[in-house]
Design an enzyme around this catalytic site. Structure first.
Site, mmCIF file in Angstrom:
data_model
loop_
_atom_site.group_PDB
_atom_site.id
_atom_site.type_symbol
_atom_site.label_atom_id
_atom_site.label_comp_id
_atom_site.label_asym_id
_atom_site.label_seq_id
_atom_site.Cartn_x
_atom_site.Cartn_y
_atom_site.Cartn_z
ATOM 1 N N ARG A 42 -3.633 3.187 8.420
ATOM 2 C CA ARG A 42 -3.924 1.658 7.895
ATOM 3 C C ARG A 42 -3.104 1.034 7.724
ATOM 4 N NH1 ARG A 42 -7.021 5.162 4.045
ATOM 5 N NH2 ARG A 42 -9.457 4.544 4.016
ATOM 6 N N LYS A 70 1.073 -1.221 0.201
ATOM 7 C CA LYS A 70 -0.388 -0.271 -0.365
ATOM 8 C C LYS A 70 1.201 1.207 -0.129
ATOM 9 C CE LYS A 70 -3.370 -0.268 3.065
ATOM 10 N NZ LYS A 70 -4.568 -0.184 1.694
ATOM 11 N N SER A 105 14.717 -42.002 -9.334
ATOM 12 C CA SER A 105 13.468 -41.618 -9.068
ATOM 13 C C SER A 105 13.689 -41.268 -7.592
ATOM 14 C CB SER A 105 11.885 -42.124 -9.836
ATOM 15 O OG SER A 105 11.338 -41.528 -9.396
ATOM 16 N N MET A 130 -6.041 -7.062 8.224
ATOM 17 C CA MET A 130 -5.343 -6.451 9.528
ATOM 18 C C MET A 130 -6.281 -5.708 10.262
ATOM 19 S SD MET A 130 -1.980 -6.969 8.374
ATOM 20 C CE MET A 130 -1.415 -5.683 9.603
ATOM 21 N N GLY A 153 -8.908 -6.901 4.103
ATOM 22 C CA GLY A 153 -9.170 -7.656 5.484
ATOM 23 C C GLY A 153 -8.692 -8.240 6.700
ATOM 24 N N HIS A 191 -16.051 -8.520 1.763
ATOM 25 C CA HIS A 191 -14.548 -9.039 2.261
ATOM 26 C C HIS A 191 -15.361 -10.691 1.676
ATOM 27 C CE1 HIS A 191 -13.551 -11.867 5.333
ATOM 28 N NE2 HIS A 191 -12.420 -11.521 5.555
ATOM 29 N N CYS A 234 8.976 -38.384 -7.493
ATOM 30 C CA CYS A 234 8.012 -38.703 -8.282
ATOM 31 C C CYS A 234 7.753 -39.082 -6.811
ATOM 32 C CB CYS A 234 8.244 -40.644 -8.261
ATOM 33 S SG CYS A 234 8.522 -41.595 -7.273
ATOM 34 N N ARG A 258 -3.237 -1.506 -6.199
ATOM 35 C CA ARG A 258 -2.986 -2.866 -6.095
ATOM 36 C C ARG A 258 -3.320 -3.433 -7.337
ATOM 37 N NH1 ARG A 258 -5.558 -4.485 -0.492
ATOM 38 N NH2 ARG A 258 -7.738 -4.708 -1.151
ATOM 39 N N TYR A 263 12.838 -34.768 -15.101
ATOM 40 C CA TYR A 263 11.480 -34.273 -15.061
ATOM 41 C C TYR A 263 11.079 -35.035 -14.013
ATOM 42 C CZ TYR A 263 11.231 -39.498 -13.367
ATOM 43 O OH TYR A 263 11.814 -40.683 -13.300
#
Length: 890
Positions: free
Chosen positions: A96, A26, A777, A107, A105, A468, A843, A352, A863
């Site tokens: 704020r 903010k 693997s 804080m 919402g 909210h 895996c 934001r 992978y």
């Protein structure tokens, strides 16, 4: 001297957008809007470093902070032409929070700070409007009492509602100045009654109280829960933004609102939002009043009540459109903006990057790439891989019958059915017991976040698209219908009534967050179609990534689902899962109970055709893609009955003596089976088991190769290897079976034999093991257990460890890169040194965790393999890992 405070205002600022780690999101964006020349009320930001110091020093502030705040406050006074605490010309401020990561919402906020019994008269005189002044004062008392003094806001809501009923009023805006003065007196009396002390009158004391409350809110329960759910480190802290007040409650030429530069639910390129005339910002986001639409188009479509901002305030609306277009072009992302209109003048309070659904995120990213705002790699980087989960699950069947009893706003898309509960605590408890629940509330508050997370969906009777409930549900991927005003919710009697229909606690409802419909009962669902923007962006991701993505699957259904989601083979087929089928468990038990080798081979001969067909099905579905098959891993006792009743039942059905069955079960019992007679150890003791499985694999591979005209190359994986000798012995057995099958069929077999690396010793001796193995693997589930010495099934204490900062994340959810990851890195390096071409994969379920995928890319694995529904997540995470630059996390 450390700089703790950064000022902004009058078209200039000491901060910038890239200082969010210090100023919070903010504060950094307020500074950036000032630097862009946008109308921002002046103020200052107290940095996140103050929050860190505050908690590190037993909630004490740095010595220089007070002087720097006084200096910054003086600059605001000069800019506004008013003085903080002055009786005749008072400066009022908002206080704020603002962390690095957006936490809507979660804080605390305080508005109208600086009002007291003296300054309220000065404000009334300067504004020429006593009603406005006392409305601001009663709001301040309620908010400050709740946030700073710890007096729950419902005390003041009750007083307000009682006063309106007594006066015969419906709306807050109908209250007169005299009404509001009476309420101020009643509110102050309530404070004194609750605390035994007067409401604070000194403006300086009020400011420090609010600053302390914001820093304190960083460690409140709802903020802690939100951080845990969104992986936000506690160490980041929050900044505090102190800003000159501008007032949306000064009459019908004043307003406040929230807007998104694109639709956060669908991603459509249209200005989207809500506002309220003669109100303050909390009225919009708290759902206290149902807001009005911004645009005429939205009003005509029935989204909201009353006139639009475009119609009621055309000049301010035109300015707002110019601002939002400038902000989106500057940030090159969809923006969530807050604004106030005071006496016809537009002021920007926040911008934001807006929270959005996964569907909207995909559309926005693809559209912005098409518009030239971002490139394809940036579009891919914009999507949170984990958010794709929202797109991969069923929605309501459009052809199914549905009994619609109410309609609200389509606040967060997706469909959900569940038992109705009216409290967040019950939602959490029932979900923990395996129940699907729907959380029904008048409106949600930050205190409900644990229940919202536990519920399948959220339904509220109040609030708008930016309430909210809506914002948090979209961020969580939960379906939500908000503002269903026809619902009458009775918390006391645990009922909801609508159109003469009463819904009781634990009755089943269905909501459709895409249409806003509320339905009785459970409505059938259909699977999603993955096309359009999803297919486009995943295509770009596939072009960018290096890592291959396979799936963990052993059933045709799972394999087909994974292929649909883009899997490039099977990285883990767990053959033991196939043995639990009702038709074959009898043969498995016969094999275990066999008294000699011949009896055991006879039982395995019954299993051979079943196993062969299993592998035929998988090879066909994978159509030439690699398939890694793990030979039997769990200890044999897992296939035997546990209780006397089960033993008796199986003895009767199989003709086996019950006592013999019981004795064999006892003989196979292990104190710690995870570290017992399992994996390759079974293969050493009972090689005929692995021989049967190898034969089934080879015969299936040859059969599918013949019918497809393309060679199938199966990968046989030996589990739980600790030494090269184990692998040597079992590979020799497998090679012998291959030679037998080749001799019998005359067909050439092509196959690979490798091992799972899931023991620390195997990782450390990987160089030796690689001289026999053709692939590794990494079985990171067991490797995590054996490295930490923790049984995953008994690790109920890990949540305590996370909360107390012993570990950052559950290591079974996200790979422990420092410990387990170091073993993986060592094994990869030593394996490649011994055999440069060895294939390396992972895996465990870590293969579908984005941060773990990034680690796999960093160390050069070939992978990852994960469950079918996580395949798209892994594909996207792999693309982001391939293109991301090393970052300084300090």
């Amino acid at each position: 001297m450390t700089k703790w405070v950064y000022g902004f205002g009058r078209g200039a600022a000491e901060g910038r957008a890239d200082m969010r780690n210090l100023l919070g999101g903010k504060g950094a964006n307020l500074a950036e809007m000032c630097n862009l020349g946008l109308p921002v009320p002046p103020g200052f930001t107290i940095t996140t470093e103050v929050c860190t110091a505050f908690y590190a020093n037993d909630r004490n502030y740095p010595d220089e902070l007070a002087g720097q705040i006084d200096q910054a406050l003086a600059a605001v006074e000069q800019s506004v032409g008013a003085k903080f605490g002055d009786a005749d010309n008072p400066l009022l401020v908002s206080v704020r929070s603002g962390g690095r990561a957006s936490m809507p919402g979660m804080m605390d906020t305080v508005l109208n700070l600086g009002l007291n019994d003296t300054t309220v008269a000065g404000l009334a005189a300067r504004a020429g409007d006593p009603r406005f002044a006392y409305d601001s004062y009663r709001r301040f008392i309620q908010m400050y009492s709740d946030v700073v003094l710890g007096i729950d806001h419902h005390h003041f809501e009750d007083l307000l509602e009682t006063h309106k009923e007594r006066q015969g009023l419906t709306l807050d805006t109908e209250l007169t100045a005299d009404d509001l003065q009476d309420l101020v007196a009643a509110f102050k009396a309530k404070v004194q009654d609750e605390l035994g002390a007067l409401f604070p009158q000194d403006a300086g004391d009020q400011l420090w109280g609010a600053v302390g409350a914001v820093f304190g809110s960083w460690m409140n329960n709802r903020a802690i829960t939100y951080r845990r759910l969104h992986d936000i480190p506690e160490s980041w802290g929050t900044a505090v933004n102190v800003q000159a007040m501008v007032f949306g409650n000064m009459g019908d030429d004043s307003a406040t609102g929230v807007a998104f530069t694109r639709d956060p639910s669908t991603g459509e390129k249209l200005f989207f939002g809500e506002f309220l005339i003669n109100a303050q910002g909390e009225d919009v986001v708290a759902g206290i009043r149902t807001p009005q639409p911004l645009t005429e188009a939205a009003r005509e479509n029935g989204n909201g009540n009353g006139p639009s901002m475009e119609g009621a305030m055309p000049t301010a609306y035109g300015e707002l459109v110019d601002v939002y277009q400038k902000l989106e072009a500057h940030y090159r992302d969809m923006q969530d903006i807050e604004f106030t209109v005071q006496k016809g003048t537009l002021w920007m309070l926040q911008t934001r990057s807006g929270k959005r659904t996964a569907k909207a995120a995909l559309k926005i990213a693809v559209d912005m790439a098409a518009e030239g705002l971002i490139d394809r790699a940036q579009a891919v980087a914009r999507i949170d891989p984990a958010s794709l989960d929202q797109l991969l699950h069923p929605t309501l069947d459009p052809d199914a019958e549905r009994q619609v009893i109410a309609r609200g706003l389509p606040a967060s898309p997706g469909a959900a059915s569940g038992k109705v509960v009216f409290t967040a605590d019950e939602a959490e408890k029932m979900a923990a017991d395996g129940e699907k629940v729907l959380l029904v509330r008048l409106e949600t508050s930050p205190e409900d976040i644990h229940g919202m997370h536990a519920a399948q969906g959220i339904l509220t009777s109040r609030g708008g698209m930016t309430s909210h409930a809506a914002v948090v549900a979209r961020g969580m991927g939960r379906p939500c219908v908000s503002g269903a005003g026809s619902l009458r919710i009775d918390y006391k009697n645990q009922t909801m009534t609508v159109l003469g229909e009463t819904v009781n606690r634990h009755d089943i409802l269905t909501i459709d967050g895409a249409s806003g419909e509320v339905m009785l009962g459970e409505v059938p669902t259909v699977n999603p179609e993955l096309s359009g923007d999803f297919a486009t962006l995943m295509g770009w991701a596939d072009e960018l990534r290096r890592l291959k993505v396979r799936t963990n699957a052993e059933t045709p259904g799972d394999a087909e689902t994974a292929r649909k989601f883009g899997a490039e083979g099977i990285g883990l087929c767990r053959t033991e899962h196939m043995f639990f089928d009702a038709e074959r468990i009898v043969a498995v038990r016969e094999m275990i109970l066999a008294g000699n080798l011949d009896e055991r081979r006879a039982a395995l001969a019954k299993l051979l055709p079943m196993q062969r067909q299993d592998f035929v099905d998988l090879f066909r579905i994978m159509a030439g893609l690699p398939v890694t098959i793990r030979l039997l891993d769990p200890p044999l006792h897992e296939f035997l009955p546990k209780t006397d009743d089960e033993i008796a039942e199986i003895a009767a059905s199989t003709g086996v003596d019950a006592e013999k069955l019981r004795q064999r079960t006892v003989a196979l019992h292990e104190t710690n089976p995870m570290l017992g007679h399992r994996g390759c150890r079974l293969g050493i003791s009972y090689p005929e088991i692995y021989e049967m499985q190898a034969r089934a694999i080879f015969e299936a591979a040859l059969a599918v190769s013949a019918e497809a005209g393309e060679t199938v190359v199966p990968e046989l994986m030996i589990p739980l290897v600790a030494t090269r000798k184990e692998l040597d012995i079992l590979k020799e057995r497998i090679d012998a079976v291959a030679a037998e099958v080749t001799g019998e069929t005359g067909a050439k077999l092509d196959y690979q034999v490798g091992t799972m690396i899931e023991l620390p010793r195997a990782a450390l001796r990987a160089g030796e093991i690689a001289q026999t193995a053709e692939f590794f693997s990494f079985g990171t589930n067991d490797l995590t257990q054996t490295t930490f010495g923790i049984s995953r099934d008994d690790a109920t204490f890990l949540e305590d460890y996370v909360q107390q900062g012993v570990i950052e994340k559950d290591p079974f959810v996200s790979l422990d890169q420092d410990g387990v990851g170091e073993l993986v890195r060592i094994a990869a390096e030593r394996g490649r040194a011994a055999q440069p071409g060895i294939k390396l994969g992972i895996c465990g379920e870590h293969g579908g965790d984005p941060s773990s995928v990034t680690f796999c890319e960093e160390i050069g694995l070939d992978y990852v393999s994960c469950s079918p529904y996580r395949v798209p997540i892994a594909r996207l995470a792999a693309a982001q890992a391939s293109t991301r630059e090393p970052q300084d996390e300090s």
